[in-house]
Structures are given as C-alpha cells and as structure tokens.
Design an enzyme around this catalytic site. Structure first.
Site, PDB file in Angstrom:
ATOM      1  CB  CYS A 193      -0.895  -0.018   1.241  1.00  0.00           C
ATOM      2  SG  CYS A 193      -2.029   1.380   1.308  1.00  0.00           S
ATOM      3  CG  HIS A 226      -5.669  -2.560  -1.071  1.00  0.00           C
ATOM      4  ND1 HIS A 226      -4.602  -3.128  -0.414  1.00  0.00           N
ATOM      5  CD2 HIS A 226      -5.450  -1.221  -1.043  1.00  0.00           C
ATOM      6  CE1 HIS A 226      -3.783  -2.167   0.015  1.00  0.00           C
ATOM      7  NE2 HIS A 226      -4.267  -0.999  -0.368  1.00  0.00           N
ATOM      8  CD  GLU A 227      -6.588   1.047  -4.029  1.00  0.00           C
ATOM      9  OE1 GLU A 227      -6.652   2.102  -3.369  1.00  0.00           O
ATOM     10  OE2 GLU A 227      -5.544   0.365  -4.105  1.00  0.00           O
ATOM     11  CG  HIS A 259      -7.266   2.801   1.046  1.00  0.00           C
ATOM     12  ND1 HIS A 259      -6.434   3.083   2.097  1.00  0.00           N
ATOM     13  CD2 HIS A 259      -6.526   2.101   0.156  1.00  0.00           C
ATOM     14  CE1 HIS A 259      -5.231   2.567   1.849  1.00  0.00           C
ATOM     15  NE2 HIS A 259      -5.267   1.958   0.682  1.00  0.00           N
TER      16      HIS A 259
HETATM   17 NI    NI Z   1      -3.625   1.020  -0.256  1.00  0.00          NI
END
Ligand code: NI
Length: 190
Positions: free
Chosen positions: A108, A150-151, A154
C-alpha cells in the site's frame, strides 16, 4: 496536474468513513482525479483511494493489468474478469459473489516498504460511476478482485494490515524480494 502527497498509516484521514461524492462531474473532482492518476503512476501503484491524498471522499482509481493476473486455468469469460484497464470508480459498492477466501500479497502506498499476506473473497461484483458519470458494473476475480477490495477498504477507513489474520506474514519489502518466490512478488497488490 500535480503529484499529490500521500498520507501514511497513522494519519487520521486514513481512518475516516469517507463521504459520498455528490457531483461526479464537478470541475474540482475532475482535477482531483487527474492528479490522483498522475500520483499513482509516479508512485508505480496499482490503485489509489482519495483519502490517501487527504480527501475523504468515496473515490478510487485502480488498474489490473492482465500480466498481474494469477489465473492459470480459468475459461475465457472468467479470465476476462481478472484484468481491468485504468478505472475511475466513484461511490463504489461491492457485492461478494463467492465468500471463498483467497490469499495474496498486498502492499500500500500509505504503508510504504511493507508487504502483507491478506485473505479476501475471490469473486466479487462491483459498481459505481466513472469520471463521466456513466454507470460501471463489473465482475472481478483474482488480482482484479483484490485491488478493488483493497481500494474500497480505504474509503471505509481500513488499511490492509487490519485485514491480516497472521501478522507473521507482514514483511519488509526488501526481505520479501529476497526470500520469496518472484512469481508471488508479481501478484502483490498495491
Ligand atoms: Ni492502499
């Protein structure tokens, strides 16, 4: 366009539940998207979420090149799900199609220098709107499914180490490169 500063783990913006984008066509959003694309390319990342550049909005960008796919035996329509071009996704929603978990290495841009092994559902459908306000809906598997999850984590204030079940698989990138199979390295998501 400009290269933006990336927030690192510990900055409170990375823990926020981000707000919905009200107007995907707003000029300031277009500028932000252009800057995020430039920032992601400069940092050699596969994805970037708006909170990573200190803007707590539900906006992510990502790409899943076919070369990063870990697919080996899927049939034609399924292998299509493994790759995605550079995609802008505003107000994304994820639906898990197969709860079977698949492990993979992740990195990341907000957690520089580290890699971790993360289990995630292997088959998802996601939707949202693109930078032109058009609806996007795709099925995703493999690396493609991983980078989208994953995004989207966030924008809900979650970093990948919080998803890890075994912290012995949190490694420095340099050790990762030295000790682990290079085919695994290719699969590491940003
Ligand atoms: Ni990330």
């Amino acid at each position: 366009m400009a290269i933006l500063k990336i927030a690192r783990m510990g900055h409170p913006v990375l823990s926020e539940i981000c707000a919905q984008v009200r107007d995907p066509a707003a000029p300031e959003l277009r500028r932000l998207i252009a800057d995020m694309i430039e920032t992601m390319a400069d940092a050699n990342g596969a994805g970037l979420a708006a909170p990573q550049v200190h803007v707590p909005l539900r906006l992510v960008i990502f790409q899943a090149p076919a070369s990063r796919s870990n697919d080996t035996g899927a049939d034609e329509p399924e292998s299509f799900d493994h790759a995605a071009p550079l995609t802008v996704l505003i107000n994304p929603v994820i639906e898990v199609l197969d709860t079977t978990l698949e492990g993979g290495w992740e990195g990341c841009l907000s957690v520089p220098g580290l890699r971790g092994w993360v289990d995630r559902p292997r088959h998802i459908r996601y939707s949202g709107v693109d930078a032109e306000g058009r609806r996007v809906q795709r099925d995703a598997r493999g690396f493609h499914a991983r980078v989208v999850q994953h995004e989207c984590d966030h924008i809900n204030g979650v970093l990948y180490p919080q998803r890890m079940r075994d912290l012995s698989k949190l490694t420095f990138e340099s050790e990762f490169r030295h000790w682990l199979d290079h085919s695994e390295e290719k699969r590491a998501a940003e």
